[in-house]
Design a protein around this motif. Sequence first.
Motif, mmCIF file in Angstrom:
data_model
loop_
_atom_site.group_PDB
_atom_site.id
_atom_site.type_symbol
_atom_site.label_atom_id
_atom_site.label_comp_id
_atom_site.label_asym_id
_atom_site.label_seq_id
_atom_site.Cartn_x
_atom_site.Cartn_y
_atom_site.Cartn_z
ATOM 1 N N HIS A 50 0.807 -1.220 0.000
ATOM 2 C CA HIS A 50 0.000 0.000 0.000
ATOM 3 C C HIS A 50 0.842 1.273 0.000
ATOM 4 N N VAL A 51 2.073 1.172 -0.493
ATOM 5 C CA VAL A 51 2.947 2.346 -0.522
ATOM 6 C C VAL A 51 2.352 3.417 -1.435
ATOM 7 N N GLY A 52 1.643 3.010 -2.486
ATOM 8 C CA GLY A 52 1.001 3.974 -3.383
ATOM 9 C C GLY A 52 -0.062 4.789 -2.670
ATOM 10 N N ASP A 53 -0.817 4.151 -1.787
ATOM 11 C CA ASP A 53 -1.837 4.871 -1.013
ATOM 12 C C ASP A 53 -1.190 5.914 -0.108
ATOM 13 N N VAL A 54 -0.074 5.541 0.506
ATOM 14 C CA VAL A 54 0.640 6.470 1.386
ATOM 15 C C VAL A 54 1.134 7.662 0.579
ATOM 16 N N GLU A 55 1.696 7.386 -0.590
ATOM 17 C CA GLU A 55 2.206 8.464 -1.441
ATOM 18 C C GLU A 55 1.081 9.422 -1.833
ATOM 19 N N LYS A 56 -0.086 8.905 -2.144
ATOM 20 C CA LYS A 56 -1.235 9.752 -2.503
ATOM 21 C C LYS A 56 -1.640 10.641 -1.330
ATOM 22 N N ILE A 57 -1.683 10.072 -0.151
ATOM 23 C CA ILE A 57 -2.079 10.831 1.039
ATOM 24 C C ILE A 57 -1.063 11.929 1.323
ATOM 25 N N LEU A 58 0.214 11.603 1.208
ATOM 26 C CA LEU A 58 1.250 12.604 1.449
ATOM 27 C C LEU A 58 1.249 13.665 0.350
ATOM 28 N N ALA A 59 0.914 13.282 -0.872
ATOM 29 C CA ALA A 59 0.856 14.243 -1.979
ATOM 30 C C ALA A 59 -0.283 15.240 -1.781
ATOM 31 N N GLU A 60 -1.350 14.820 -1.118
ATOM 32 C CA GLU A 60 -2.471 15.732 -0.838
ATOM 33 C C GLU A 60 -2.001 16.923 -0.020
ATOM 34 N N GLU A 61 -1.044 16.693 0.867
ATOM 35 C CA GLU A 61 -0.505 17.775 1.682
ATOM 36 C C GLU A 61 0.146 18.827 0.783
ATOM 37 N N GLU A 62 0.907 18.369 -0.202
ATOM 38 C CA GLU A 62 1.555 19.301 -1.122
ATOM 39 C C GLU A 62 0.515 20.088 -1.922
ATOM 40 N N LYS A 63 -0.537 19.417 -2.350
ATOM 41 C CA LYS A 63 -1.617 20.096 -3.088
ATOM 42 C C LYS A 63 -2.266 21.169 -2.220
ATOM 43 N N GLU A 64 -2.491 20.836 -0.945
ATOM 44 C CA GLU A 64 -3.108 21.800 -0.031
ATOM 45 C C GLU A 64 -2.205 23.002 0.190
ATOM 46 N N LYS A 65 -0.886 22.764 0.298
ATOM 47 C CA LYS A 65 0.057 23.873 0.474
ATOM 48 C C LYS A 65 0.063 24.767 -0.760
ATOM 49 N N GLU A 66 0.036 24.168 -1.940
ATOM 50 C CA GLU A 66 0.009 24.943 -3.178
ATOM 51 C C GLU A 66 -1.272 25.765 -3.277
ATOM 52 N N LYS A 67 -2.371 25.159 -2.879
ATOM 53 C CA LYS A 67 -3.664 25.838 -2.904
ATOM 54 C C LYS A 67 -3.635 27.042 -1.961
ATOM 55 N N GLU A 68 -3.052 26.864 -0.772
ATOM 56 C CA GLU A 68 -2.945 27.959 0.192
ATOM 57 C C GLU A 68 -2.078 29.091 -0.357
ATOM 58 N N LYS A 69 -0.980 28.732 -0.995
ATOM 59 C CA LYS A 69 -0.100 29.732 -1.582
ATOM 60 C C LYS A 69 -0.828 30.504 -2.662
ATOM 61 N N GLY A 70 -1.508 29.784 -3.537
ATOM 62 C CA GLY A 70 -2.248 30.432 -4.629
ATOM 63 C C GLY A 70 -3.366 31.303 -4.117
ATOM 64 N N GLY A 71 -4.083 30.830 -3.120
ATOM 65 C CA GLY A 71 -5.200 31.597 -2.549
ATOM 66 C C GLY A 71 -4.714 32.819 -1.793
ATOM 67 N N GLY A 72 -3.546 32.702 -1.157
ATOM 68 C CA GLY A 72 -3.018 33.808 -0.364
ATOM 69 C C GLY A 72 -2.477 34.935 -1.236
ATOM 70 N N GLU A 73 -1.912 34.594 -2.402
ATOM 71 C CA GLU A 73 -1.306 35.603 -3.255
ATOM 72 C C GLU A 73 -2.344 36.293 -4.124
ATOM 73 N N GLY A 74 -3.304 35.518 -4.616
ATOM 74 C CA GLY A 74 -4.240 36.076 -5.574
ATOM 75 C C GLY A 74 -5.441 36.732 -4.970
#
Length: 157
Positions: free
Chosen positions: A132-156
């Motif tokens: 289930h390493v792929g599932d873990v990678e997906k869950i951890l990748a969600e964190e990066e997506k959320e950080k990017e979303k916060e950055k985009g929302g904060g700047e724009g």
Amino acid sequence: MAESLVGDLTPLDNVPKPEKSRRERTTMTFLTSSLLAAPSTNVGDAGAQINAAWEEYEAADTLESKFVHDVDKLELLLQMVEYERRGEGSVDLGEFVHVAKGIQLGEMKVWCREVLRERKAFWEGKGIVPSHVGDVEKILAEEEKEKEKEKGGGEGG
């Protein structure tokens, strides 16, 4: 409380959710109306209060009930990692990783990801690719997506 008689049923037990709910509700009714009902002196009703708290938990509508559900899931993940460590690489309990997807609250997701990072580091240290390493990678990748979303929302805006 219901788990004390029903058992801690997980998705791996293949008990359908309606049946699990039925068993737990029947058990809670027994515990709170039979064993914990108000005595004939009518001095409080602990059973009714406990049943109301359990109903709130089951409905999962309040922040508190969501938190308790998340803690329950996080505790399962912590147990998973602890048992894997005790097995020194011979026990892979990755089938429980999916539980992390059900964690709702942001703060709890942070803790969950930290537990999954620790699991990942443990297995990497053993030179083993766990299940289930792929599932873990997906869950951890969600964190990066959320950080990017916060950055985009904060700047724009």
